[in-house]
Enzyme design. Structure first.
Site, PDB file in Angstrom:
ATOM      1  N   LYS A   1       0.844  -1.196   0.000  1.00 34.27           N
ATOM      2  CA  LYS A   1       0.000   0.000   0.000  1.00 34.27           C
ATOM      3  C   LYS A   1       0.876   1.241   0.000  1.00 34.27           C
ATOM      4  O   LYS A   1       2.067   1.164   0.338  1.00 34.27           O
ATOM      5  CB  LYS A   1      -0.896  -0.011   1.234  1.00 34.27           C
ATOM      6  N   CYS A   2       0.281   2.383  -0.332  1.00 29.38           N
ATOM      7  CA  CYS A   2       1.044   3.612  -0.340  1.00 29.38           C
ATOM      8  C   CYS A   2       1.631   3.844   1.053  1.00 29.38           C
ATOM      9  O   CYS A   2       0.976   3.519   2.031  1.00 29.38           O
ATOM     10  CB  CYS A   2       0.190   4.801  -0.778  1.00 29.38           C
ATOM     11  N   PRO A   3       2.846   4.333   1.171  1.00 24.76           N
ATOM     12  CA  PRO A   3       3.691   4.919   0.111  1.00 24.76           C
ATOM     13  C   PRO A   3       4.654   3.963  -0.583  1.00 24.76           C
ATOM     14  O   PRO A   3       5.443   4.394  -1.408  1.00 24.76           O
ATOM     15  CB  PRO A   3       4.506   5.952   0.898  1.00 24.76           C
TER      16      PRO A   3
ATOM     17  N   ASP B   1      -2.641  -1.655  -5.831  1.00 24.63           N
ATOM     18  CA  ASP B   1      -3.286  -0.543  -5.136  1.00 24.63           C
ATOM     19  C   ASP B   1      -3.879   0.437  -6.154  1.00 24.63           C
ATOM     20  O   ASP B   1      -3.131   1.081  -6.893  1.00 24.63           O
ATOM     21  CB  ASP B   1      -2.232   0.160  -4.260  1.00 24.63           C
TER      22      ASP B   1
ATOM     23  N   SER C   1       0.946   6.544   4.207  1.00 24.60           N
ATOM     24  CA  SER C   1       1.813   7.616   3.723  1.00 24.60           C
ATOM     25  C   SER C   1       1.963   8.721   4.758  1.00 24.60           C
ATOM     26  O   SER C   1       3.013   9.340   4.873  1.00 24.60           O
ATOM     27  CB  SER C   1       1.256   8.207   2.423  1.00 24.60           C
TER      28      SER C   1
END
Lengths: 77, 383
Positions: free
Chosen positions: A10-12, A37, B81
């Site tokens: 998943k991000c990042p 994703d 993030s």
């Protein structure tokens, strides 16, 4: 073409890893990033807008089994 | 568990609402940020720098941060993030935390607030408004004696279950005012879990695949020492209903909001549904006193949250203030409704099918469909 498989990440993570790869590449060299994703589609587009090293050549979605794969082709500037 | 490097939605909103200094740093991409962002009951300092800008050039991204007092709260879609950005900011000596669960958690967070009732009613019943701050959805629990009713439950049902079991009350009914188009109803699943009866104001136009109780206009549900009366109020949808608690508190669903009326255009029959809505507002609701407290299923802006933390208005105030209620002629009302036609909520067809029990989507899909705020009112109410 180099490949970077970030399925399940998943991000990042996809962009962190792609940036590391592209940093090592020669100008003109291509990298194929395979992600699961859906958020990676707008995020790769956003990243290359400010990136000094990466250009986005192509983005496409492929089906593998029941899973959507998001493919990003990057070129080192 | 949230670590000291994380902040949860409850704490973030408490800080924002009380005006504590902080900087909310949204690190999502431009499109996600434009569509939907953190809102508070007060203005707060906010910045938007996508996380990939920090990956590309950390120094340049950090230099773009506005100067702010207090801590920095990084926000992204799911919390991954923002955690990375908060960590690198802390590495530079800046006080930064990450919103745990990101905008997904923000969109699911429910804040229970008690609706003030009259002194003589306080020992008879309680009304709780559950404010889903991220979406502007309102659901309700009414308690009288050892019985409770849940109305317009959101999908994340754990908070209702915890609340109900702490109170030790038995749930007789789980009710929906209508087939929602903007969010997944938690009603059927909650009713199933609690062994309660489920009812939704669906009407004949919807192909409802769920087992529901048969209730009709004027039916009374006994709840402890009080009662709830069902009022058929077609308009927003043909089957829409309102629930009148103790003859005074109107759970108005998407029929009437505190700054607008429900949009009648989502079924592709704006003329017919506008006529229904007009009749509902002017005839079916005519018997309700001005002192009736309207408790809607949505709000559009945090400014609608009143001093006690409740979204509500008296029917008298709405009759006086809402432009839509000033229009005394059907033709003019219909024209006004046509003018406000907006784009339907994202994914609304899929959400309706899921709420009718026609489709069984996987939980991840349900989360994606629900992203963003509700768009159920005929006007934004920003006047």
């Amino acid at each position: 073409m180099k490949k970077l498989d970030v399925r399940g990440a998943k991000c990042p993570i996809p962009i962190v890893k792609a940036k590391k790869e592209v940093d090592q590449m020669q100008p003109g060299e291509l990298l194929e990033v395979i992600s699961t994703d859906p958020g990676s589609l707008p995020d790769f587009k956003g990243w290359v807008q400010t990136s000094k090293i990466a250009v986005l050549k192509e983005q496409r979605t492929e089906k593998e089994g029941g899973t959507d794969l998001y493919i990003h082709i990057l070129e080192r500037k | 568990m949230s670590s000291s490097h994380e902040i949860d939605v409850k704490e973030l909103l408490a800080k924002v609402d009380s005006g504590q200094p902080l900087l909310v740093l949204d690190v999502r991409n431009d499109e996600e940020f434009e569509n939907w962002k953190i809102e508070g009951r007060r203005q707060f300092k906010a910045a938007h720098i996508p996380y990939f800008d920090f990956i590309e050039d950390e120094q340049a991204a950090v230099e773009r941060l506005p100067r702010a007092e207090g801590e920095i709260v990084a926000v992204c879609a799911k919390g991954g993030s923002s955690e990375m950005v908060a960590e690198l900011l802390r590495g530079r000596g800046l006080p930064a935390r990450s919103l745990v669960g990101g905008m997904i958690a923000y969109g699911e967070y429910l804040e229970p607030v008690t609706v003030p009732v009259r002194a003589e009613e306080q020992s008879v019943f309680e009304i709780w408004q559950f404010n889903r701050r991220g979406k502007g959805c309102l659901s309700y629990i009414i308690i009288s004696g050892d019985e409770a009713v849940v109305v317009d439950a959101s999908r994340s049902r754990e908070i209702y279950q915890t609340f109900l079991s702490e109170r030790g009350v038995r749930v007789a009914y789980v009710l929906d005012t209508h087939v929602h188009a903007d969010h997944i109803s938690g009603g059927p699943a909650l009713a199933g879990k609690l062994g309660a009866r489920y009812f939704v104001g669906a009407g004949v136009d919807f192909d409802l695949q769920q087992r529901v109780s048969t209730l009709g206009d004027g039916d009374e549900l006994q709840l402890g020492q009080t009662s709830i009366r069902l009022l058929a109020t077609p308009g927003h949808t043909p089957g829409s209903v309102c629930y009148l608690v103790a003859d005074r508190y109107l759970l108005s669903g998407d029929t009437l909001f505190t700054t607008s009326v429900g949009r009648p255009d989502l079924g592709g029959h704006v003329v017919e549904w506008s006529r229904d809505l007009f009749q509902t507002l002017h005839e079916r609701m005519a018997f309700l006193a001005d002192s009736t407290l309207v408790l809607p299923a949505h709000y559009g802006d945090t400014s609608e949250i009143g001093r006690a933390g409740v979204v509500a208005a008296t029917l008298g105030e709405l009759r006086r203030d809402l432009p839509e209620l000033q229009i005394a002629e059907l033709a003019l009302f219909t024209e006004a409704m046509k003018r406000v036609l907006q784009t339907p909520p994202a994914e609304y067809a899929e959400i309706i099918n899921a709420n009718l029990g026609k489709t069984q989507a996987d939980p991840q899909r349900l989360v994606e469909w629900e992203l963003g705020k509700n768009q159920c009112a005929a006007s934004k109410g920003d006047r």
